[in-house]
Design a protein around this motif. Structure first.
Motif, PDB file in Angstrom:
ATOM      1  N   PRO A  30       7.863  -4.923   7.286  1.00  0.00           N
ATOM      2  CA  PRO A  30       9.040  -5.620   7.826  1.00  0.00           C
ATOM      3  C   PRO A  30      10.355  -4.874   7.628  1.00  0.00           C
ATOM      4  O   PRO A  30      11.253  -4.956   8.471  1.00  0.00           O
ATOM      5  N   TYR A  31      10.477  -4.123   6.534  1.00  0.00           N
ATOM      6  CA  TYR A  31      11.723  -3.396   6.282  1.00  0.00           C
ATOM      7  C   TYR A  31      11.978  -2.317   7.322  1.00  0.00           C
ATOM      8  O   TYR A  31      13.130  -1.930   7.544  1.00  0.00           O
ATOM      9  N   LYS A  71      17.500   0.789  -1.949  1.00  0.00           N
ATOM     10  CA  LYS A  71      16.348   0.693  -1.052  1.00  0.00           C
ATOM     11  C   LYS A  71      15.415  -0.359  -1.650  1.00  0.00           C
ATOM     12  O   LYS A  71      15.378  -0.533  -2.867  1.00  0.00           O
ATOM     13  N   PRO A  72      14.660  -1.066  -0.831  1.00  0.00           N
ATOM     14  CA  PRO A  72      13.682  -1.993  -1.404  1.00  0.00           C
ATOM     15  C   PRO A  72      12.617  -1.236  -2.186  1.00  0.00           C
ATOM     16  O   PRO A  72      12.150  -0.181  -1.753  1.00  0.00           O
ATOM     17  N   ALA A  84      18.796   9.723   2.964  1.00  0.00           N
ATOM     18  CA  ALA A  84      18.969   8.771   4.060  1.00  0.00           C
ATOM     19  C   ALA A  84      17.683   8.541   4.830  1.00  0.00           C
ATOM     20  O   ALA A  84      17.543   7.513   5.519  1.00  0.00           O
ATOM     21  N   ALA A  85      16.735   9.461   4.734  1.00  0.00           N
ATOM     22  CA  ALA A  85      15.472   9.313   5.454  1.00  0.00           C
ATOM     23  C   ALA A  85      14.544   8.290   4.794  1.00  0.00           C
ATOM     24  O   ALA A  85      13.615   7.802   5.432  1.00  0.00           O
ATOM     25  N   VAL A  86      14.786   7.962   3.527  1.00  0.00           N
ATOM     26  CA  VAL A  86      13.931   7.023   2.803  1.00  0.00           C
ATOM     27  C   VAL A  86      14.364   5.597   3.108  1.00  0.00           C
ATOM     28  O   VAL A  86      15.519   5.226   2.892  1.00  0.00           O
ATOM     29  N   ARG A  87      13.434   4.801   3.613  1.00  0.00           N
ATOM     30  CA  ARG A  87      13.719   3.407   3.972  1.00  0.00           C
ATOM     31  C   ARG A  87      13.202   2.423   2.918  1.00  0.00           C
ATOM     32  O   ARG A  87      13.807   1.380   2.677  1.00  0.00           O
ATOM     33  N   VAL A  88      12.046   2.741   2.333  1.00  0.00           N
ATOM     34  CA  VAL A  88      11.373   1.861   1.375  1.00  0.00           C
ATOM     35  C   VAL A  88      10.751   2.741   0.297  1.00  0.00           C
ATOM     36  O   VAL A  88      10.286   3.848   0.581  1.00  0.00           O
ATOM     37  N   VAL A  89      10.721   2.236  -0.936  1.00  0.00           N
ATOM     38  CA  VAL A  89      10.080   2.938  -2.044  1.00  0.00           C
ATOM     39  C   VAL A  89       8.923   2.082  -2.562  1.00  0.00           C
ATOM     40  O   VAL A  89       9.100   0.887  -2.839  1.00  0.00           O
ATOM     41  N   VAL A  90       7.758   2.679  -2.679  1.00  0.00           N
ATOM     42  CA  VAL A  90       6.613   2.038  -3.322  1.00  0.00           C
ATOM     43  C   VAL A  90       6.445   2.674  -4.692  1.00  0.00           C
ATOM     44  O   VAL A  90       6.309   3.900  -4.805  1.00  0.00           O
ATOM     45  N   LEU A  91       6.487   1.856  -5.751  1.00  0.00           N
ATOM     46  CA  LEU A  91       6.276   2.346  -7.117  1.00  0.00           C
ATOM     47  C   LEU A  91       4.820   2.114  -7.473  1.00  0.00           C
ATOM     48  O   LEU A  91       4.360   0.964  -7.534  1.00  0.00           O
ATOM     49  N   ALA A  92       4.082   3.184  -7.681  1.00  0.00           N
ATOM     50  CA  ALA A  92       2.642   3.121  -7.913  1.00  0.00           C
ATOM     51  C   ALA A  92       2.284   3.944  -9.143  1.00  0.00           C
ATOM     52  O   ALA A  92       3.162   4.521  -9.801  1.00  0.00           O
ATOM     53  N   GLY A 102       9.525   7.093   6.583  1.00  0.00           N
ATOM     54  CA  GLY A 102      10.539   6.932   5.547  1.00  0.00           C
ATOM     55  C   GLY A 102      10.080   6.082   4.381  1.00  0.00           C
ATOM     56  O   GLY A 102      10.899   5.589   3.601  1.00  0.00           O
ATOM     57  N   VAL A 103       8.761   5.911   4.235  1.00  0.00           N
ATOM     58  CA  VAL A 103       8.215   5.181   3.096  1.00  0.00           C
ATOM     59  C   VAL A 103       7.879   6.194   2.006  1.00  0.00           C
ATOM     60  O   VAL A 103       6.997   7.040   2.183  1.00  0.00           O
ATOM     61  N   ALA A 104       8.600   6.121   0.891  1.00  0.00           N
ATOM     62  CA  ALA A 104       8.402   7.047  -0.226  1.00  0.00           C
ATOM     63  C   ALA A 104       7.543   6.369  -1.282  1.00  0.00           C
ATOM     64  O   ALA A 104       7.850   5.258  -1.721  1.00  0.00           O
ATOM     65  N   THR A 105       6.467   7.030  -1.676  1.00  0.00           N
ATOM     66  CA  THR A 105       5.629   6.526  -2.765  1.00  0.00           C
ATOM     67  C   THR A 105       5.941   7.329  -4.019  1.00  0.00           C
ATOM     68  O   THR A 105       5.714   8.545  -4.073  1.00  0.00           O
TER      69      THR A 105
END
Length: 260
Positions: free
Chosen positions: A199-200, A100-101, A47-55, A13-16
């Motif tokens: 940790p999230y 989401k974070p 709902a499946a996305v837990r964290v977003v990484v902005l790159a 669930g980590v979306a980049t």
């Protein structure tokens, strides 16, 4: 689906969310602004996305506003300028309120609107070689629509150090200004961002969203009145002789009249 950005979500669930205009230093065009707004809505509702990484791809994180986009605003009427500036403000607002974070992976230089993107991340990790700056005043413009988020991130006193001078600064000063949480060698960036993400994945997603909302409720509010004021300030600045001279000088590859 997208032309200027990319989204990949792993099985945790980590979306980049990646800026993918590397050939333009990931400068924000009208198309990218629209796609980032749509991406924020997509990620918020998934709902499946837990964290977003902005790159970002390439050597630069984000060079700010696309100069072609800004040049088009110079030629537009006031109503069009207002509408386009509001699109930028709404994109930043959508990312800022994403439930989401959002972890920023800042691999390259960031200028102008790029600092707006960093400022709406919950945590931003930067490569130790990068340069940053609010460079708008060199063009006769002002960091207006990004202003509420930059000032909220830095605080007024620290923002005054860099908000008006267009001075470039390094990653270490980015920490001191509150933009970056940590700086690391470029080769370590991915691993450090991953450690920030993990940790999230042990936290209740709804509780994380509620905690993020609570922080925003307790902090100085970026409200609609402030956003509208900054949009109008930018529209007014686009109408000045300085803005015409600054952007014209950039495209003519010459010094603006005020440069020594």
């Amino acid at each position: 689906m997208y032309q200027t950005i990319d989204i990949i979500t792993d099985d945790r669930g980590v979306a980049t969310l990646t800026l993918s205009r590397a050939d333009k230093h990931n400068a924000m065009s009208g198309e990218m602004i629209a796609e980032l707004t749509a991406a924020a809505a997509q990620l918020a509702s998934d709902a499946a996305v837990r964290v977003v990484v902005l790159a970002a791809e390439g050597k630069s994180f984000c060079a700010g506003g696309d100069l072609g986009w800004m040049q088009a605003q110079m030629a537009a009427d006031g109503e069009t300028r207002y509408r386009e500036a509001r699109k930028l403000a709404e994109m930043l607002g959508a990312l800022n309120t994403l439930p989401k974070p959002v972890i920023g992976a800042v691999q390259g230089n960031a200028f102008g609107g790029g600092l707006g993107l960093i400022s709406v991340c919950d945590v931003a990790i930067g490569a130790d070689h990068i340069k940053m700056g609010l460079t708008e005043t060199r063009l006769g413009l002002i960091p207006a629509t990004i202003g509420p988020y930059v000032v909220a991130r830095m605080g007024e006193a620290r923002a005054r150090r860099v908000f008006m001078s267009a001075r470039l600064f390094g990653a270490a000063e980015g920490i001191d200004l509150g933009l970056l949480a940590r700086i690391v060698p470029a080769e370590d960036l991915a691993g450090v961002v991953e450690r920030e993400v993990v940790p999230y994945l042990s936290c209740a997603p709804g509780a994380v969203a509620s905690a993020k909302q609570l922080v925003r409720d307790l902090a100085p509010t970026v409200n609609e009145a402030a956003i509208d004021m900054t949009i109008r300030a930018l529209v007014d600045r686009w109408e000045t002789e300085e803005a015409a001279e600054g952007i014209g000088a950039f495209f003519d590859k010459r010094k603006a009249a005020w440069m020594s």
